[in-house]
Design a protein around this motif. Structure first.
Motif, short mmCIF file in Angstrom:
data_model
loop_
_atom_site.label_atom_id
_atom_site.label_comp_id
_atom_site.label_asym_id
_atom_site.label_seq_id
_atom_site.Cartn_x
_atom_site.Cartn_y
_atom_site.Cartn_z
N GLU A 139 0.53 -1.31 -0.18
CA GLU A 139 -0.20 0.05 0.12
C GLU A 139 1.07 0.90 0.23
O GLU A 139 0.96 1.93 -0.71
N LYS A 140 1.94 1.37 0.14
CA LYS A 140 2.96 1.97 0.30
C LYS A 140 4.05 2.40 -0.86
O LYS A 140 4.67 3.62 -0.48
N ALA A 189 3.10 2.38 9.04
CA ALA A 189 1.89 2.96 8.41
C ALA A 189 2.32 4.77 9.15
O ALA A 189 1.84 5.55 8.38
N HIS A 236 5.51 6.45 7.36
CA HIS A 236 5.34 6.57 5.59
C HIS A 236 3.93 7.20 5.76
O HIS A 236 3.23 6.73 4.00
N SER A 237 3.57 7.82 6.73
CA SER A 237 2.35 8.60 6.60
C SER A 237 1.95 9.40 5.48
O SER A 237 0.72 10.02 5.41
N ARG A 288 3.29 9.26 2.22
CA ARG A 288 3.15 7.77 1.39
C ARG A 288 2.13 7.23 0.89
O ARG A 288 1.58 6.42 1.70
N GLY A 289 1.89 7.22 -0.03
CA GLY A 289 0.70 6.09 -0.50
C GLY A 289 -0.12 6.32 0.19
O GLY A 289 -0.66 6.96 0.17
N GLN A 319 -3.23 6.32 2.57
CA GLN A 319 -2.87 7.01 4.39
C GLN A 319 -4.18 5.58 5.04
O GLN A 319 -5.38 6.72 4.67
#
Length: 238
Positions: A40-41, A92, A95-96, A98-99, A101
């Motif tokens: 997801e990211k 998550a 990398h909040s 990125r990709g 949410q």
């Protein structure tokens, strides 16, 4: 060949930069939960197979990574984490921006609601779902006999949870809010396995739950997490 070598070098550079390692197995529900977040990211990682069938997770050197002898273990440099839900939250948060949410932290209220539903998944949904996955999917793979008494008992427990979900999903597109979050993602591994069993009817018989299951299982990141070549064996260093 030249382009393949370029891609290989690019990925190795990303691995060196990120330093992420995932110790686990691609068929493990908990390992897949972590893989789903990584996809997801859009993050690279190095998969390291732990042979569960031979009990490698119950021996050294794996016990030095997780003394409880469970997969997965996630390494980010000096940071070593076990427990899949803790790992997904770490990724998550880090990398909040990125990709996808996956965290709804707009306010104290939305954060609390997200946390509440993550707890519900872990303590209400997962116990019966995991036991059903074990009895109906995993045991047959090992040539073990399914305990129908346990199946009947846990099916009733799961029905109670899904009745609550049906009502909630009539009010919200996803469980925590109207967007896909870690709450929904955490459900995916057991749901995927149970869709191939008689338990599928529990999801199909509830319109709101059926739509939600269809939405979350059709996500591209999840499809990739379930593809053992794309998510695991095709990524391992030769």
């Amino acid at each position: 060949m030249m382009f393949k070598n370029i891609r290989t070098r690019k990925r190795e550079a990303e691995l060196k930069k990120l330093g992420y390692k995932v110790h686990g197995h691609p068929f493990s529900t908990n390992t897949r939960r972590v893989l789903a977040v990584l996809f997801e990211k859009g993050l690279s990682y190095e998969p390291i197979t732990v042979d569960l069938q031979t009990g490698e997770h119950k021996r050294e050197p794996f016990l030095s990574l997780n003394p409880f002898g469970q997969v997965p273990v996630f390494e980010d440099g000096n940071v070593k984490l076990c427990e899949s839900r803790a790992i997904t939250q770490y990724i998550a948060y880090v990398h909040s921006s990125r990709g996808t949410q996956l965290l709804n932290l707009q306010s104290h209220e939305t954060m609390a609601t997200l946390t509440m539903w993550m707890e519900i998944e872990a303590h209400q949904f997962d116990p019966p779902a995991s036991k059903l996955t074990w009895e109906l999917v995993i045991k047959p793979l090992y040539g073990l006999k399914t305990d129908q008494t346990i199946v009947k008992e846990q099916e009733a427990n799961l029905e109670k949870v899904l009745n609550v979900y049906e009502k909630r999903l009539g009010e919200s597109k996803f469980l925590a809010c109207n967007s896909f979050t870690l709450v929904d993602l955490h459900h995916l591994p057991n749901i995927q396995y149970l869709l191939g069993t008689p338990i599928e009817k529990l999801f199909e018989n509830r319109p709101n739950v059926r739509k939600w299951v269809g939405d979350i299982t059709s996500r591209e990141a999840w499809k990739m997490a379930c593809d053992q070549d794309k998510s695991w064996f095709g990524k391992q260093r030769k």
